[in-house]
Structures are given as structure tokens and as C-alpha cells.
Design an enzyme around this catalytic site. Structure first.
Site, PDB file in Angstrom:
ATOM      1  N   TYR A 194       2.417   6.597 -34.502  1.00 46.38           N
ATOM      2  CA  TYR A 194       2.060   7.124 -33.183  1.00 46.38           C
ATOM      3  C   TYR A 194       0.653   7.699 -33.284  1.00 46.38           C
ATOM      4  O   TYR A 194      -0.170   7.227 -34.062  1.00 46.38           O
ATOM      5  CB  TYR A 194       3.116   8.135 -32.735  1.00 46.38           C
ATOM      6  CG  TYR A 194       3.106   8.386 -31.242  1.00 46.38           C
ATOM      7  CD1 TYR A 194       3.182   7.330 -30.342  1.00 46.38           C
ATOM      8  CD2 TYR A 194       2.991   9.678 -30.742  1.00 46.38           C
ATOM      9  CE1 TYR A 194       3.150   7.546 -28.978  1.00 46.38           C
ATOM     10  CE2 TYR A 194       2.965   9.913 -29.379  1.00 46.38           C
ATOM     11  CZ  TYR A 194       3.035   8.850 -28.496  1.00 46.38           C
ATOM     12  OH  TYR A 194       3.000   9.067 -27.158  1.00 46.38           O
ATOM     13  N   LYS A 229      24.827 -10.683 -23.609  1.00 46.72           N
ATOM     14  CA  LYS A 229      23.827 -11.718 -23.889  1.00 46.72           C
ATOM     15  C   LYS A 229      22.820 -11.217 -24.917  1.00 46.72           C
ATOM     16  O   LYS A 229      22.441 -11.935 -25.855  1.00 46.72           O
ATOM     17  CB  LYS A 229      23.113 -12.078 -22.588  1.00 46.72           C
ATOM     18  CG  LYS A 229      22.486 -13.443 -22.589  1.00 46.72           C
ATOM     19  CD  LYS A 229      23.530 -14.511 -22.335  1.00 46.72           C
ATOM     20  CE  LYS A 229      22.916 -15.871 -22.204  1.00 46.72           C
ATOM     21  NZ  LYS A 229      23.899 -16.870 -21.791  1.00 46.72           N
TER      22      LYS A 229
END
Length: 491
Positions: free
Chosen positions: A116, A171
Site C-alpha cells: 500500500y 459460478k
């Protein structure tokens, strides 16, 4: 007790029961379940004392009503105390089925500074200078959006976005399990074509591909076509192309079993929606002898008027003899029946009228267009979409490998050559020496499938000419559109 639907794991229940501690008690439980038409899959002793035994009995039932009947049958037994009934499907979905897991450790200040701020700023600037680096330096290289508006959820209809979410989660889990692809559900609270296109275009920078799912026809055709035109990443409507790939693969091997050529057979397709249309286009590309498309209007033929563009194209490019009768009449003498429509449209007697060594793919789920037990009495090869029947034709054979191949190739679009290559790869995994009437497709758990499909799709992306379709000389009109051609001309 007669039941019309077959028990399945999708309606599996676990019943906690207290019974007397005698030799016959547990046997009475399993007998009662069997007489009620369910299938016992497990029986576990949870606790016991000198006078009683507590067991968890797990069984597959046909539907929620049937599950209630099984519980009632057990409750009616003398000395039996039904304490709790758990629906195993709902238990599996508690809290959702997927999660985000970081690929990097964040254990120290040093690691945080690189993952970060401030270190991440350098990576942002690199992508700003060269946007193509997003595929190399971000999740874009391996991430797919699973997009739905909830307008055609499974065979259940227009349930809306929230109710479609369990399917999209599933899915995404399948993408990861079988293709190593990171997928995320994107369910949209709109069914407006323009809004869907704009939203997907706006979110596309984060993804390496778009998988459209459970969007009703004919809107799905326009949405896919417009997104393919606008985006530089593959757009794949699994209800169309995943189904078509798997059906072509299964039919390739089924025809090998019965010794027929695709160019010689007549195929009847029940259901001219997203899946049926894509199946028929792919079969036409491969040079099928003839197709009759059947839907709510009946058999699609050239004398019909007022058809939507999708059905108009089918009416003009199929049904050589302009047949206009009912579905049982259409299958009479046909070599192949493919159902992607609704349950119980045909009987065993209808299948008996088909040509010798007929092939039946009854893919409506959970209840097929014809009872597979009846179809097997007359057809040489029978397939369904059910996991508890031989020859399950399941899209999971296709889409994980297709996207794996497209992502690896940095493909910018999904092409017909990829579809054909994927179908051939799935068919060939079985091996000509191993196919038979009950084995025309590999198991969804066959670890060879996704890598084979991915390799075929990669090759097609890198060298399309090598995998171009090879239709028969008399395969039909020369101006067949691409699988997902411009919506103004074709579905």
C-alpha cells in the site's frame, strides 16, 4: 409412493431422530425413507444411552414437498421422535460461498509500505504511463466479472438481482475450482439494456473478461453484441456459448457412438432462446444436415410473421422443409433431439418415432423435456443436465477452461474459432477408444478438461486460421453470422 421427479442432492436433507435402542429401530427408519421414494445417503449415530439412540439420517429427495412427505413418514413411526430437519443446500449457502483472500502477507510495516502507500504509488504511475501494464500488475490479469440482471435465473424466470446472487456466487466458485480464475458476482438492479451496457463498460477496467449470466433473450443478444463492440476484453455469455460448446462436444461423441455424420442428421431443438440459438448457430457452422427450431410459437418456419430478429433469422436459416407442426411431429424421424426449454414436453412414445440409433439431449433442469428413463428405452444415447444421470452436459466443462485460455492469451475477444476448439478439446478428452452410450462427455471433475480447453482456446487466440471451422460443402447459407454478430442483423 409414486413421485414424478427424481431424488437429487439438490434436495438433500438431514433429519435428527431419536429412536428406541433396539435392533430393529434403525432398519425401520431406512425402510420408511425408501418406501417414501427418497434415497438414504448417510446414517450417523450422534449419541446414545441404554434406552435410546440419536441418529442423523441424510437422504436425497425430489423437492421440498417430497422432503416434507419423508419427514411425515418417519414421524408416523412408533417410538420415533423427529427432533430437527436441516436442508443441506441452505446450510451450504449460509453466509455465501466465496470470499476475498489476499495473495500477499501484510505482517510488517515494511510489507505494508510496499503493498500500500507509499510504495503502491509507483505502480499506479507505471500503469498511468502504460495502461497495458494493468494486466501484468493488477488483478485484471486473472479476474472475471460474472454479470447478471436476474431476468432469467436458471429455469426459474425473472427473479431479480438479489435472488440471482446465489447462482453468481456458485459460478464464481466454479471458476476458481476448475480454472483457477478469480471471478466476482456483479448483480445489477436494472433490466434496461442501455443501462446494463453502460454499467459494464464503466466497471470493465478492473476485469480481464466479462461473463454474462442469466440475462433473458432476446435482450442478452444485444447486450453481448454491444459490449463486444465497445470493450477490449472478452465478453462471453455462458448461457449461449458455454452451452453450445458443451452440446457440440457431446454430440460429436454421440455421433461417433452411433456411426453417423453431422452433415447427414436432422436435429430438432426445443427452445430458441439464448442457449438454443447459440447451439443452432454452432451446429450450422459445423455443417449439420438440417435443424428444426421449436419454441412457444411452434416450429419456426418461413411463413411465420411478426417474429423477433432472433427467431426471424432462425426461420430463414433452418427447417429446409418448412415444417410447421407440433413438437412430437418434429421429432418423428429425426436423428437428434436437443432440449433447452421446459420439462415433460415429450414422452417415451415420441422418442420411439425418431430415426434408428437416435440421440436425445434433454437438458431442462431439474426436470428434463422427457423422462430419461423412458427415453433410454428407445434412443441409443441419452444425456441430461442432471448430475445424478449418465452423460451430464454441464457448462462447467467449458467456461473455466475457456476463460483460463483467454486470460492467458490476453485475448481481446471471444471468437467462433475458440468455441469450436473448446468443443473439440472436450470431446477428445474422453478419447474415441473409451466413448460408449453412457460416456460421451468427461466428468466435470476430470482434471484434464480445463487444461485441455484452455490450451485449445489459447491456440485459437494465437492462430485463428489453424482452428477455423470446417463445415460441409452443403452446410447452408454462405453468409452465416458470427456467433455473436451485430445485434441489428442477427441475435
Amino acid at each position: 409412493m409414486a413421485i414424478t421427479r427424481l431424488p437429487s442432492a439438490g434436495f438433500s436433507i438431514t433429519i435428527r431422530i431419536a429412536v428406541p435402542a433396539d435392533a430393529s429401530s434403525i432398519g425401520r427408519l431406512t425402510t420408511a425413507v425408501g418406501e417414501a421414494g427418497a434415497i438414504v445417503t448417510a446414517l450417523d449415530v450422534v449419541d446414545s444411552d441404554p434406552t435410546s439412540v440419536i441418529v442423523d439420517l441424510t437422504c436425497d429427495t425430489a423437492d421440498a414437498s417430497h422432503a416434507d412427505q419423508v419427514v411425515d413418514a418417519l414421524t408416523a413411526l412408533d417410538g420415533v421422535d423427529v427432533r430437527k430437519v436441516s436442508d443441506r443446500t441452505f446450510l451450504l449457502h449460509l453466509g455465501g460461498k466465496i470470499e476475498v483472500s489476499p495473495k500477499v502477507a501484510l505482517r510488517t510495516r515494511d510489507e505494508l509500505s510496499r503493498a500500500y502507500t507509499p510504495g503502491v504509488a509507483r505502480v499506479c504511475m507505471a500503469i498511468a504511463e502504460n495502461p497495458a501494464d494493468a494486466r501484468r500488475l493488477t488483478i485484471k490479469r486473472n479476474t472475471v466479472a460474472v454479470v447478471s440482471d436476474g431476468s432469467a435465473v436458471l429455469g426459474l424466470g425473472n427473479l431479480g438481482p438479489a435472488a440471482s446472487l446465489p447462482v453468481m456466487e456458485g459460478k464464481a466458485a466454479l471458476f476458481k475450482r476448475f480454472g483457477g480464475v478469480d471471478a466476482w458476482p456483479v448483480v445489477l438492479d436494472t433490466q434496461d439494456t442501455d443501462e446494463i451496457v453502460q454499467i459494464v463498460k464503466a466497471i470493465a477496467p478492473a476485469y480481464g473478461g466479462i461473463n454474462l449470466e442469466d440475462i433473458a433473450a432476446p435482450r442478452c443478444f444485444e447486450i453481448e453484441a454491444r459490449l463486444r463492440e465497445a470493450l477490449d476484453i472478452p465478453v462471453f455469455h455462458d448461457d449461449q456459448h458455454g452451452t453450445a460448446i458443451c452440446v457440440l462436444a457431446a454430440l460429436t461423441n454421440a455421433l461417433r457412438v452411433v456411426g453417423k455424420q453431422l452433415s447427414d442428421v436432422r436435429v430438432v431443438v426445443s427452445g430458441a432462446g439464448a442457449a438454443g440459438t447459440a447451439i443452432m448457430k454452432l451446429l450450422l457452422r459445423q455443417g449439420v444436415g438440417d435443424i428444426i427450431a421449436y419454441d412457444r410459437q411452434g416450429a419456426l418456419h418461413r411463413d411465420l410473421t411478426g417474429l423477433n430478429p432472433a427467431w426471424q433469422w432462425l426461420a430463414e436459416n433452418t427447417n429446409k422443409d418448412n415444417y410447421s407442426g407440433d413438437l412430437p411431429g418434429a421429432v418423428r424421424g429425426a436423428d437428434v433431439f436437443i432440449g433447452v426449454s421446459a420439462p415433460n414436453l415429450l414422452t417415451g412414445d415420441d422418442i420411439a418415432t425418431m430415426a434408428k440409433d437416435s440421440i436425445v439431449f434433454a437438458l431442462a433442469n431439474p426436470d428434463p423435456e422427457v423422462d430419461p428413463r423412458e427415453a433410454r428405452k428407445h434412443a441409443a444415447v441419452v444425456a441430461t443436465g442432471r448430475s445424478d444421470q449418465p452423460n451430464q452436459i454441464n457448462n462447467v466443462l467449458a467456461f473455466p477452461g475457456v476463460f483460463r485460455g483467454m486470460l492467458d492469451a490476453h485475448a481481446e475477444e471471444f471468437t467462433e474459432e475458440m468455441a469450436l476448439a473448446a468443443a473439440r478439446a472436450i470431446a477428445d478428452v474422453v478419447g474415441e477408444e473409451k466413448i460408449n452410450p453412457t460416456v460421451i462427455v468427461p466428468s466435470v471433475f476430470d482434471s484434464r478438461v480445463a487444461p485441455a480447453v484452455a490450451a485449445a482456446v489459447r491456440a485459437a487466440a494465437q492462430n485463428p486460421a489453424a482452428t477455423a471451422p470446417r463445415p460441409a460443402a452443403d452446410s447452408g447459407p454462405a453468409d452465416l453470422p458470427e456467433i455473436a454478430a451485430n445485434a441489428s442483423a442477427t441475435p
